[in-house]
Write a protein that holds these residues in place. Structure first.
Motif: not given
Length: 488
Positions: A315-317, A324-325, A450-453, A455-462
């Protein structure tokens, strides 16, 4: 008769062991399928226009609705059955295959009416071809249910991977050749045919027909409830898409389809994984004298620890994921995605609750809660779409799921005799994990632009939160599934 019907799994005869082995292979199956479908979906989104996705969605809505009652609940009745299932098989084969033939013919004849009713008259021939999956599903019901009953997901993995490869290769090839929506339909039908054939082979099954009054009654009692509830769940899923197509047109339906598809990523991985082991695990827990309240609390807690943080993250991302996708042309789907991500979490929990109520023998309650949910959803979706368009539709679905569906399901569990406070205690850790995830993502947003960073950071945290929650709950799961119920 296949060894499937008599042999227990060799690795671990404890229910927790069987559950985890089945869950592991089911998860591998689901993740592989989602990743492959995602990769081809990205390719197709760049090759096809939103209107072509809208036409395919129309055909898919019809097929999904038909598949909801195609086997008339025989698969669920077979999984739930206590004792030797072999005397039941001829009745199940007759109902599932005979029903599939009737439903297929009805769909072929009524395809123009169905397509027009969904706002896409030109999709009639697509509906006719895709309805072949209904026939295949009738023959796949028995072997698939036998694998599910005994938690033998390794064999199911073989069938699904082969079918997926056939589906995706054919779809991508035909899409590059310019066949548009037909590429999606042809690939889907071919993949389903392969899955059905492989299931018959790995279970060493062949159709044997016959009818028994006793087994017809059992299928009607529990399978009938499953059919009605499944139809209602399909209507809950596709009513918003139908309303979108009728009120906003095929292009908006394409945007909604993409948002709906993306919103199901984290939740559907869990749902698809669990639906192959959930009813079987609850039923075997009942048969083996396990405390059903504790078992359900542990299983639902383990599912929620993945679904709740995953849904909140999506929801947040949402804007970053769509941009990006899929590219900028799909940007109108981003505002809808956040609401649908929230709603999908409720659907996962509802699916587990449904399996639990069927196991507890509360067929009427399992149907009633779905009726209340649907009755609340339709007018809310129409009102929101009329006033706020596509975005209003997405958040109407979320609001009804949280404000109506979850409390109603808790009421249904209480009617079924399940101790609701025990289940709520199982959700304590997932709720805390979700709060941690949301707080971390909001903090990251303040420093990462940065959108990509992001997205990646959010995925790692989750991912870290979910893995930590899973390891924290393993011992509780083992204890709950293997401990006998206390008598007294």
């Amino acid at each position: 008769m296949s060894e499937l019907l008599t042999d227990a799994p060799d690795a671990d005869t404890a229910l927790s062991g069987r559950f985890k082995v089945g869950l592991r292979f089911s998860l591998i199956n689901t993740v592989f399928s989602r990743l492959a479908t995602f990769a081809v979906g990205v390719l197709l989104a760049r090759l096809l226009v939103p209107e072509e996705f809208g036409l395919y969605t129309t055909a898919l809505v019809v097929q999904t609705l038909l598949l909801a009652f195609n086997d008339f609940g025989t698969a669920s009745a077979l999984v739930r059955h206590k004792g030797d299932v072999r005397p039941m098989l001829p009745t199940v084969w007759t109902i599932s295959v005979g029903g599939a033939c009737v439903v297929y013919l009805a769909c072929v004849l009524s395809a123009p009416v169905l397509a027009t009713g969904l706002g896409s008259p030109s999709a009639a021939d697509l509906i006719r071809l895709l309805s072949l999956n209904v026939l295949f599903d009738g023959f796949a019901a028995v072997p698939g249910a036998l694998l599910t009953r005994d938690l033998r997901q390794a064999r199911r993995l073989v069938a699904d991977i082969l079918g997926l490869v056939a589906n995706l290769v054919l779809t991508a090839t035909l899409a590059v050749a310019g066949l548009g929506a037909w590429a999606l339909v042809i690939g889907h039908v071919a993949g389903t045919g392969v899955v059905t054939l492989v299931l018959l082979i790995v279970t060493r099954q062949r159709p044997v027909f016959g009818l028994s009054r006793q087994h017809i009654h059992e299928v009607a009692k529990y399978g009938g409830a499953v059919v009605v509830a499944s139809i209602l769940m399909v209507l809950l899923q596709y009513a918003p898409q139908t309303i979108t197509g009728r009120m906003l047109g095929a292009t908006s339906l394409g945007f909604f389809y993409l948002a709906s598809n993306v919103s199901s990523w984290p939740a559907s991985v869990v749902t698809t994984t669990i639906e192959r082991v959930g009813l079987a695990t609850f039923s075997r827990a009942r048969d083996e004298g396990v405390d059903l309240d504790r078992a359900a609390s542990a299983v639902i807690g383990m599912v929620a620890v993945a679904v709740l943080p995953g849904g909140a993250t999506l929801a947040l991302l949402a804007p970053q994921v769509v941009e990006l996708v899929y590219g900028e042309k799909w940007a109108p789907a981003a505002p809808v995605l956040a609401g649908l991500a929230v709603a999908t979490v409720a659907r996962v929990l509802a699916d587990l609750v449904f399996n639990l109520m069927i196991t507890a023998g509360s067929a009427l309650s399992s149907v009633l809660v779905q009726v209340i949910w649907l009755v609340a959803l339709v007018p809310a979706a129409i009102f929101a779409t009329a006033h706020w368009g596509l975005v209003g539709m997405g958040w109407a679905v979320a609001a009804v799921a949280c404000v109506v569906a979850l409390p109603v399901h808790a009421w249904g569990l209480r009617r079924a005799g399940v101790h609701v406070p025990a289940l709520l205690r199982g959700l304590a850790v997932p709720a805390a994990a979700t709060l941690v995830t949301v707080a971390a993502l909001l903090a990251i947003r303040l420093v990462v632009h940065d959108s990509l960073l992001y997205l990646l950071a959010g995925g790692v945290v989750t991912a870290v939160v979910i893995v930590a929650g899973w390891f924290a709950g393993r011992d509780r799961l083992n204890t709950a599934l293997d401990a006998p119920a206390q008598v007294g």
